[in-house]
Motif scaffolding. Structure first.
Motif, mmCIF file in Angstrom:
data_model
loop_
_atom_site.group_PDB
_atom_site.id
_atom_site.type_symbol
_atom_site.label_atom_id
_atom_site.label_comp_id
_atom_site.label_asym_id
_atom_site.label_seq_id
_atom_site.Cartn_x
_atom_site.Cartn_y
_atom_site.Cartn_z
ATOM 1 N N GLY A 1 0.642 -1.200 -0.042
ATOM 2 C CA GLY A 1 -0.080 -0.039 -0.205
ATOM 3 C C GLY A 1 0.905 1.364 0.102
ATOM 4 O O GLY A 1 0.346 2.341 -0.317
ATOM 5 N N ASP B 1 -4.885 -3.087 1.650
ATOM 6 C CA ASP B 1 -4.353 -4.450 2.047
ATOM 7 C C ASP B 1 -5.215 -5.413 2.575
ATOM 8 O O ASP B 1 -5.080 -6.694 2.006
ATOM 9 C CB ASP B 1 -3.986 -3.887 3.833
ATOM 10 N N ASN C 1 6.816 -1.930 9.956
ATOM 11 C CA ASN C 1 6.037 -0.702 9.405
ATOM 12 C C ASN C 1 6.648 0.461 10.577
ATOM 13 O O ASN C 1 7.026 1.506 10.099
ATOM 14 C CB ASN C 1 4.498 -0.744 9.718
ATOM 15 N N ARG D 1 4.054 4.402 15.832
ATOM 16 C CA ARG D 1 2.981 5.187 14.932
ATOM 17 C C ARG D 1 3.034 6.532 15.767
ATOM 18 O O ARG D 1 2.868 6.446 17.082
ATOM 19 C CB ARG D 1 1.532 4.597 14.802
ATOM 20 N N ARG E 1 -8.301 9.575 11.289
ATOM 21 C CA ARG E 1 -8.315 8.363 10.559
ATOM 22 C C ARG E 1 -7.635 7.308 11.260
ATOM 23 O O ARG E 1 -6.437 7.608 11.792
ATOM 24 C CB ARG E 1 -7.765 8.605 9.260
ATOM 25 N N ASN F 1 0.771 7.445 11.809
ATOM 26 C CA ASN F 1 1.504 6.533 10.972
ATOM 27 C C ASN F 1 2.766 6.785 11.347
ATOM 28 O O ASN F 1 3.279 7.831 12.163
ATOM 29 C CB ASN F 1 1.505 6.773 9.532
#
Ligand code: KDG
Length: 336
Positions: free
Chosen positions: A36, A75, A148, A151, A172, A212
């Protein structure tokens, strides 16, 4: 002359693929791998390493074709394509997949890991295997855990310096009830949304913020539409490197071994690159004019305490055994 050229070419080819034993069973394969994020995210380096490793081990027969920026769907959609056997691989966050395997929600528990060392030890150890074994029961072969990362919150309205500052922010979150409750618990208006829709929603002010790792905020250019970045480190998300079990079962043992080995080799590369880039991404975000604030230790502790009730609420849906096993692994890594 022609014979000499042919002999030279054959010699070069033989040298290049010398690592492949004559008995090895490899078939010409084109492996579609989607993700993504954009290709300039460290996942791009991870896929490059994976591609080169497979080419070397298979004598060039196993080829990897990368698709970026949700080109083959988000995803969850891409992961369902693996389960139906219409796509070979996806590198995906674990969070959007909890509807397929509730145990994955354990990775979304707020403030789970303290640092990358802890995350690596648990993901690459018996707990990571526990989750990978469960993924096979739902048609997914997890080859490795890439990073990843930790965050952090961005938004267009104000710095968040204590948990009460979340109040009224439209944030979000990934389509995941643990994240939804983590942000609701802080007083935010949490909005589940696929990653591919986030930039436009921020740009049009349909939402105030998102969360993120620095590298994603950088490579997805969220800083262009976000005035504030608050370093909350409120969750650590792994990437799953998944292969379709339906298609996996049709591979030779040599092909399966090559995929597993190369996913681990590229895991180490991807983690190295993303950790080197993380500080550079934060510096770039600051340089682009986003106002960055770090939580002080006291407020970070208050945020952790405020988030604790999310653990209690979601242990039953994630799976009490999985949560208990995770807590035991964390205690072990921390020497408790
Ligand atoms: O495919 C991986 C991406 O979608 C990943 O960045 C997901 O962290 C993610 C998010 O916020 O949706």
């Amino acid at each position: 002359m022609k014979t000499l050229k042919f002999a030279l070419a054959a010699g070069v080819a033989a040298t290049f693929f010398a690592a492949v034993p004559a008995s090895a069973q490899f078939t010409e394969r084109n492996i579609r791998l989607s993700n993504g994020v954009n290709e300039d995210h460290p996942n791009g380096k991870g896929v490059d390493k994976f591609r080169a490793c497979l080419a070397d081990k298979s004598g060039g027969k196993m080829k990897v074709q990368g698709f970026w920026g949700n080109a083959l769907g988000g995803d969850l959609q891409a992961t369902q394509a693996l389960r139906s056997g219409t796509q070979e691989m996806v590198v995906t966050s674990s969070s959007p997949l909890i509807g397929i395997l509730p145990d994955l929600g354990v990775f979304d528990l707020p403030f789970l890991f303290a640092n990358e060392k802890e995350a690596d030890a648990i993901l690459d150890g018996s707990f990571g295997k526990h989750i990978s074994d469960k993924l096979e029961t739902v048609g997914l072969v997890n080859l490795a855990y890439w990073e990843n990362g930790f965050r952090n919150l961005t938004n267009s309205r104000r710095p968040v310096e204590k948990w009460e500052d979340f109040k009224g922010l439209k944030v979000r979150v990934m389509q995941n009830n643990v994240f939804l409750d983590t942000f609701k618990n802080m007083g935010a208006n949490a909005v589940p949304m696929a990653f591919g829709e986030v930039f436009t929603a921020l740009e049009t002010k349909a939402i105030d913020g998102q969360e993120n790792p620095f590298v994603t905020i950088d490579t997805s250019k969220f800083y262009e539409v976000q005035k504030y970045l608050s370093v909350t480190r409120h969750a650590y998300t792994p990437f799953l490197v998944l292969y379709s079990k339906k298609l996996w079962d049709g591979l030779s043992k040599d092909e399966q071994a090559a995929l597993r080995d190369c996913a681990v080799v590229s895991r180490d590369e991807q983690r190295k690159v993303i950790r080197e880039l993380s500080q550079a991404s934060l510096d770039k975000i600051k340089g682009e004019g986003t106002v960055v604030n770090e939580l002080n230790a006291q407020e970070a502790q208050r945020m952790r305490e405020q988030a604790r009730s999310v653990w209690d609420k979601h242990a039953a849906t994630i799976g009490p055994e999985t949560v208990k096993m995770m807590q035991a692994e964390i205690d072990k890594v921390r020497g408790k």
